[in-house]
Write an enzyme that holds these catalytic residues in place. Structure first.
Site, short mmCIF file in Angstrom:
data_model
loop_
_atom_site.label_atom_id
_atom_site.label_comp_id
_atom_site.label_asym_id
_atom_site.label_seq_id
_atom_site.Cartn_x
_atom_site.Cartn_y
_atom_site.Cartn_z
N ASN A 135 -8.00 -2.20 14.31
CA ASN A 135 -8.71 -2.36 13.92
C ASN A 135 -8.67 -3.50 13.12
OD1 ASN A 135 -8.10 -0.88 11.77
ND2 ASN A 135 -9.59 -0.19 11.09
N ASP A 186 1.11 -1.43 -0.04
CA ASP A 186 0.05 -0.08 -0.20
C ASP A 186 1.03 0.84 -0.16
OD1 ASP A 186 0.35 -0.42 2.73
OD2 ASP A 186 -0.88 -0.68 3.49
N HIS A 204 -7.20 -4.36 9.91
CA HIS A 204 -6.80 -3.81 8.79
C HIS A 204 -6.14 -4.72 7.97
CE1 HIS A 204 -5.40 0.50 9.72
NE2 HIS A 204 -3.75 -0.82 9.16
#
Ligand code: GLP
Length: 247
Positions: free
Chosen positions: A136, A67, A138
């Site tokens: 969270n 990413d 991800h």
């Protein structure tokens, strides 16, 4: 999903690095996908040390990244490209022709995402996908709610992810609000996945990933659908797991 637990974060990182070294030693032209984040820093440090000691060469290895922040030039200190160059790429023998990174400052991010998917295919797919996990749940920047069929794309970061990643920036306001990320389906196409999580701050996300059925509320739980997924944890990250879940 194979779960390995080591006593300390350092031992868990060493275990993950050994898995990478085994893959590259067995197949010198392996295609790796690299993750960023503080968790991965000791992994890259161990890989650099192994390289400097002559135990592994990356000369024929191809690397992708997971990413990148939208809008950041490759040389921006907060970019994932800078991170990977600083911690790993500039310290080993990977050739520029085998370094396939997302570029955050392109004029057409959607076209960049399509280019990336095509580039992964043209290099024969990814042999080993390194992954961290967000608090969270991800993976890469696939935030909760991401479709398990998602491909590389632009998405908006949650406030909690921006806060968690703010240390690389002078101010929270400087953390980009959008990023490009490999999709969950893209990640699951890798021939093997290796997720490393350390520290108590990851325990809840790790428990949701391992103990709960796969669900978009915890993107990392998609790894249950992968035939060769390994999760390496330290004791703190594993503290929410039931007994008998790990080696
Ligand atoms: C970022 C990256 C993720 C990484 C996560 C965890 O959000 N996009 O790929 O897993 O950070 O980072 P850390 O290891 O610093 O907790």
């Amino acid at each position: 999903m194979k779960v390995i637990v080591r006593d300390s974060a350092a031992e868990a990182a060493a275990c993950a690095a050994d898995i990478v070294i085994d893959v590259v030693s067995g197949r010198p032209d392996a295609v790796l996908c690299l993750a960023t984040g503080k968790t991965m820093e000791p992994v890259y440090s161990a890989l650099v040390s192994a390289h400097q000691a002559g135990k592994v060469s990356f000369a024929r290895t191809t690397v992708f990244d997971l990413d990148e922040y939208l809008g950041l030039a490759p040389g921006h200190p907060g970019s994932f490209q800078s991170y990977l160059r600083q911690h790993f790429l500039d310290k080993v023998d990977i050739g520029p022709e085998n370094t396939c990174l997302l570029r955050g400052d392109v004029a057409d991010p959607d076209a960049e995402c399509r280019r990336y998917e095509a580039l992964i295919r043209s290099r024969g797919g990814i042999d080993l996908q390194l992954l961290g996990i967000g608090r969270n749940g991800h993976i890469a920047f696939n935030e909760p709610g991401s479709d398990f069929a998602s491909r590389t794309r632009v998405l908006t970061l949650s406030d909690s992810t921006r806060v968690a990643n703010a240390s690389q920036f002078a101010d929270l306001q400087d953390v980009p609000t959008q990023a490009m990320t490999q999709g969950i389906a893209t990640i699951l196409e890798a021939r093997a996945c290796l997720l490393l999580a350390t520290g108590a701050s990851k325990a809840a996300a790790v428990a949701a990933m391992i103990e709960e059925p796969p669900d978009a509320s915890c993107p990392a739980s998609a790894l249950h659908r992968h035939p060769k997924a390994t999760v390496v944890l330290d004791l703190e990250a594993a503290q929410g797991l039931g007994s008998g879940r790990f080696d």
